[in-house]
Design an enzyme around this catalytic site. Sequence first.
Site, PDB file in Angstrom:
ATOM      1  N   GLY A   1      36.626  55.128  31.782  1.00 27.01           N
ATOM      2  CA  GLY A   1      36.585  54.736  33.192  1.00 27.01           C
ATOM      3  C   GLY A   1      35.187  54.375  33.647  1.00 27.01           C
ATOM      4  O   GLY A   1      34.409  53.767  32.906  1.00 27.01           O
ATOM      5  N   CYS A   2      34.874  54.782  34.871  1.00 28.87           N
ATOM      6  CA  CYS A   2      33.619  54.357  35.495  1.00 28.87           C
ATOM      7  C   CYS A   2      32.380  54.832  34.737  1.00 28.87           C
ATOM      8  O   CYS A   2      31.308  54.253  34.863  1.00 28.87           O
ATOM      9  CB  CYS A   2      33.552  54.886  36.931  1.00 28.87           C
ATOM     10  N   VAL A   3      32.508  55.904  33.972  1.00 25.45           N
ATOM     11  CA  VAL A   3      31.324  56.450  33.296  1.00 25.45           C
ATOM     12  C   VAL A   3      30.956  55.608  32.070  1.00 25.45           C
ATOM     13  O   VAL A   3      29.859  55.726  31.524  1.00 25.45           O
ATOM     14  CB  VAL A   3      31.574  57.928  32.892  1.00 25.45           C
ATOM     15  N   ALA A   4      31.857  54.716  31.641  1.00 19.71           N
ATOM     16  CA  ALA A   4      31.706  54.089  30.325  1.00 19.71           C
ATOM     17  C   ALA A   4      30.540  53.117  30.218  1.00 19.71           C
ATOM     18  O   ALA A   4      30.069  52.846  29.103  1.00 19.71           O
ATOM     19  CB  ALA A   4      33.004  53.373  29.938  1.00 19.71           C
TER      20      ALA A   4
ATOM     21  N   HIS B   1      25.822  54.184  39.229  1.00 19.48           N
ATOM     22  CA  HIS B   1      27.148  53.565  39.325  1.00 19.48           C
ATOM     23  C   HIS B   1      27.557  53.464  40.792  1.00 19.48           C
ATOM     24  O   HIS B   1      27.363  54.398  41.564  1.00 19.48           O
ATOM     25  CB  HIS B   1      28.175  54.406  38.558  1.00 19.48           C
TER      26      HIS B   1
END
Lengths: 361, 90
Positions: free
Chosen positions: A148-151, A285
């Site tokens: 998800g967003c952490v990738a 992010h």
Amino acid sequence: MPSSASGPDSSPFIRAVGRALPPHYVSQEQLIAAFRELWATRHFNVERLEDLHRAVQVGGRHLALPIDDYRALVGFQQRNDAWIRAATELSETVVRQALDKAELTPADVDHVFFVTVTGVATPSIEARVANRVRFREDFKRTPLFGLGCVAGVSGLARAADYLRAFPTHTALVIATELCSLTLQREDLSIPNIIASGLFGDGSACAVLRGGEAPGARGPRVVASRSVFYPDTERVMGWDVVDTGFKVVLSAKVPNMVREHIRGNVDRFLGEHGLARGDVRHWVAHTGGPKVLKAFEEALELEAASLERSWRSLREVGNLSSASVLFVLGETLEGPEPRPGDWGVMMALGPGFCAEMVLLRW
Amino acid sequence: MTESELEVLAEIRRIAADELEWSGTVEPRHDLLKDLQLDSLGLTVLAVGLENRFRIRLSEEDAQGVRTVEDLARLVAQRAAAPRTPEVRP
């Protein structure tokens, strides 16, 4: 727990970041108008939903398809087929752009990390891109789905880990997210309505080279740190349903940032003899207005510290894993970084978890 | 609680179980924030569910006097019983 790290001079460096948005721009007000009729089929107070869409402070999104084409996408296969076509196209664009900026060619690439959470493909997208740009036949592939967003940060950190083992190699990190093609139109739940107001489409590609590769330019990845928060599986993610990916989104995300990020960042920096005041560039992010506010408050950042993240959020929305690479690319190409500057990349995502990368220019 | 307030209570229980993944009990005395652990998203889900079921509109100002499940049930029952302002459409 030790970070992934090596001495600053032998650390991998980020040579360039390519970025691309799909061509179909739609303003937030146009999207609200398009959704209004659908919302009214189930919800009495549609104005409340319009306010939720405006509260995310996104001005508009670049969509993978023309807005009128989404109505015909009803099943998972249709959505995912459209995703494969658009993701391949956009990924090819950012790979070519990133390699041009880095003054490298596809033949220089040893390893490609491809991260996404918005579609599935076998062969994965980097293989389809390889057939278009012609990487060498011995290039290595690591597709990563589900972070998800952490990738964006995790992918960069794993590529840097690889380059510590192969310090003459070159790696690409491609993050391609087409959030609009995951949208479940028939899911009129509040989390889905918020997600449909916040998430956008885009792709980015970072070019990293090992510490012994020629042409050192750009910040070095001095260290990285992963932090896993136990028993937080329902904070964010997908429920996979017959029609595709149904969003799981809790309002706990900003609270997780407030609770954890300050301690996480301070410990990470402390291991390298640094404190928050030593960091000149914060590459965060663009989770949403509450997440960015939580970063600012928890880390006691000056008002302008996250300006690039705020601007990216306003202009294109949250691009999941690609967002932080957009902010990184703009930081790299901006006038501010000076030799010796420290920077921190940070993102959070499903797990729930955080990933941080320490940069030095 | 009145009959109409009990009807709202039943809907609050349904929303808590079906939409908010709340597995505990929901009692009139329960504090929305402390006992039911509702965050801003949870409160919005609850408000939207009640607006849909009872065809009412709730506002920020309405939330001022609401702390417990019973407070919310009373507000919604009163609002549902009030004569509806005719909507003006251009």
